[in-house]
Design an enzyme around this catalytic site. Structure first.
Site, PDB file in Angstrom:
ATOM      1  N   CYS A 182     -18.179  -2.567 -18.668  1.00  0.00           N
ATOM      2  CA  CYS A 182     -18.326  -2.428 -17.217  1.00  0.00           C
ATOM      3  C   CYS A 182     -19.468  -3.299 -16.694  1.00  0.00           C
ATOM      4  CB  CYS A 182     -18.584  -0.978 -16.846  1.00  0.00           C
ATOM      5  SG  CYS A 182     -18.808  -0.734 -15.062  1.00  0.00           S
ATOM      6  N   CYS A 222     -17.164   1.923 -20.339  1.00  0.00           N
ATOM      7  CA  CYS A 222     -18.528   1.557 -19.930  1.00  0.00           C
ATOM      8  C   CYS A 222     -19.051   0.346 -20.699  1.00  0.00           C
ATOM      9  CB  CYS A 222     -19.462   2.743 -20.117  1.00  0.00           C
ATOM     10  SG  CYS A 222     -18.964   4.231 -19.206  1.00  0.00           S
ATOM     11  N   CYS A 240     -25.579   2.035 -13.441  1.00  0.00           N
ATOM     12  CA  CYS A 240     -24.790   3.246 -13.183  1.00  0.00           C
ATOM     13  C   CYS A 240     -25.584   4.511 -13.499  1.00  0.00           C
ATOM     14  CB  CYS A 240     -23.509   3.213 -14.021  1.00  0.00           C
ATOM     15  SG  CYS A 240     -22.442   4.641 -13.767  1.00  0.00           S
ATOM     16  N   GLU A 253       0.816  -1.210   0.000  1.00  0.00           N
ATOM     17  CA  GLU A 253       0.000   0.000   0.000  1.00  0.00           C
ATOM     18  C   GLU A 253       0.849   1.258   0.000  1.00  0.00           C
ATOM     19  OE1 GLU A 253      -2.994   0.089  -0.654  1.00  0.00           O
ATOM     20  OE2 GLU A 253      -3.445  -2.026  -0.446  1.00  0.00           O
TER      21      GLU A 253
END
Length: 351
Positions: free
Chosen positions: A261, A258, A267, A52
């Site tokens: 997606c 998209c 969405c 991280e």
DNA sequence: GTCCAGCCTA
DNA sequence: TAGGCGGGAC
């Protein structure tokens, strides 16, 4: 108060579809999650933390080789704590923002000294460590320990804002609305699903596991079965990772894909026609070319390549036309503890 | 040129 | 809250 308790009216519709959204996202995650070596319970909490920190402002794909080499040399906090700074800075290589490397070592020293080389499983203790902010502390709690906590980063903010609110995430710090939303959509975890719940968990699982998987850190070309066998992340941790992953690979800032997606049908942003796509993003990036940061990076790289041999200021002059700037950068690197100035004025990485 | 699994200090 | 802090991918 209109802000505080108020539910997100705009999100209601999408929130009503939260279950199908979760199912779709989890299915997508099971198919397309990148097989990064610190995922799926294959490293220690410390290993997760290292990944991280390396990933702060740095793409995962660039991090992988650094992380793998790093963990081989310093598999735990104690070993990193004892390393010479010069080696730490050198191993950080060209990941960028080398102050992160120094803070990570300071963090390691605190973990080794104050926590007996065991990374705390407590948000407050994590966030108090050097170089660990809200995001990283939350990520460790979720990804490494399976604790149910909302993770907030730029990807998650963008995805949740688009899907549930129908607009782009705003710049600056996460809004109250965004934090509330992240908490609302976070799945509940069944108690028995909470992996690594018991003390110990995979504290020492480091790199053994399946015999002889050494460096690669991969599970062959993604046999979903093999992978899912390693999946013991509780739903909340899977959700956090999946939303982030979607934001990093599909629902990207500038040109979201998209058409592929898994959440396209749910969405609100897409439904609204992607209003203001790419607008309202984070604060404008500073230029890099011609800045102190570039010169600092060049100086540090020169010191790395000198591998211990002190370098004179004269030798660094080609790196920067402006000598005022050059000296300013040398001074700031010195202040940051990223280099040392010898009595003869020569420069080297700190020991 | 933009963006990036942010953090820290002033 | 603003601004500093790398470097590479696209």
């Amino acid at each position: 108060m209109a802000k505080g308790g108020v539910t997100m009216e705009g999100a209601d519709t999408a929130l009503a579809e939260i279950e199908p959204i979760r199912l779709r996202l989890f299915d997508w995650w099971s198919r397309y999650a990148r097989d990064l070596p610190w995922r799926f319970g294959r490293t220690t909490p410390w290993g997760v933390l290292v990944s991280e920190v390396m990933s702060q402002q740095t793409q995962m794909s660039r991090v992988v080789p650094y992380w793998t080499a790093w963990m081989k040399v310093w598999p735990d906090a104690a070993s990193l704590a004892a390393a010479p700074k010069a080696e730490v800075i050198t191993a950080w290589g060209r990941l960028g923002y080398p102050r992160r490397a120094l803070r990570l070592q300071e963090c390691a020293q605190q973990v080794a000294g104050q926590y007996a080389d065991r990374l705390p499983r407590d948000y407050g203790q994590l966030v108090a460590l050097p170089g660990i902010g809200d995001y990283t502390a939350s990520a460790v709690m979720s990804f490494a320990y399976g604790e149910r906590i909302a993770v907030i980063d730029t990807n998650i903010r963008r995805v949740l804002s688009r899907v549930f609110l129908g607009h782009e995430s705003t710049g600056g710090a996460a809004s109250r609305e965004e934090r509330q939303l992240a908490g609302q959509v976070l799945p509940e975890d069944e108690a028995q699903e909470s992996f690594r719940a018991e003390d110990g968990g995979l504290e020492d699982a480091g790199a053994e596991d399946s015999g002889g998987q050494e460096g690669s850190g991969r599970l062959g070309s993604a046999d979903p079965q093999i992978r899912s066998a390693a999946w013991r992340d509780p739903p909340s941790a899977r959700w956090n990772q999946a939303v982030m992953e979607l934001g990093a690979t599909v629902c990207v800032a500038r040109k979201p894909a998209c058409d592929i997606c898994p959440l396209a049908g749910h969405c609100r942003f897409l439904k609204a026609g992607l209003p203001g796509l790419g607008a309202g993003r984070t604060r404008p990036r500073q230029r890099f070319a011609g800045t102190d940061r570039q010169v600092r990076g060049a100086i540090l790289q020169a010191l790395r390549q000198a591998s211990g041999t002190p370098v004179s200021r004269k030798d660094l002059e080609p790196l920067c036309e402006d000598e005022i700037r050059l000296d300013r950068c040398i001074a700031s690197l010195d202040e940051d503890g990223l280099l040392e100035i010898g009595r003869d004025g020569r420069l080297s990485l700190p020991r």
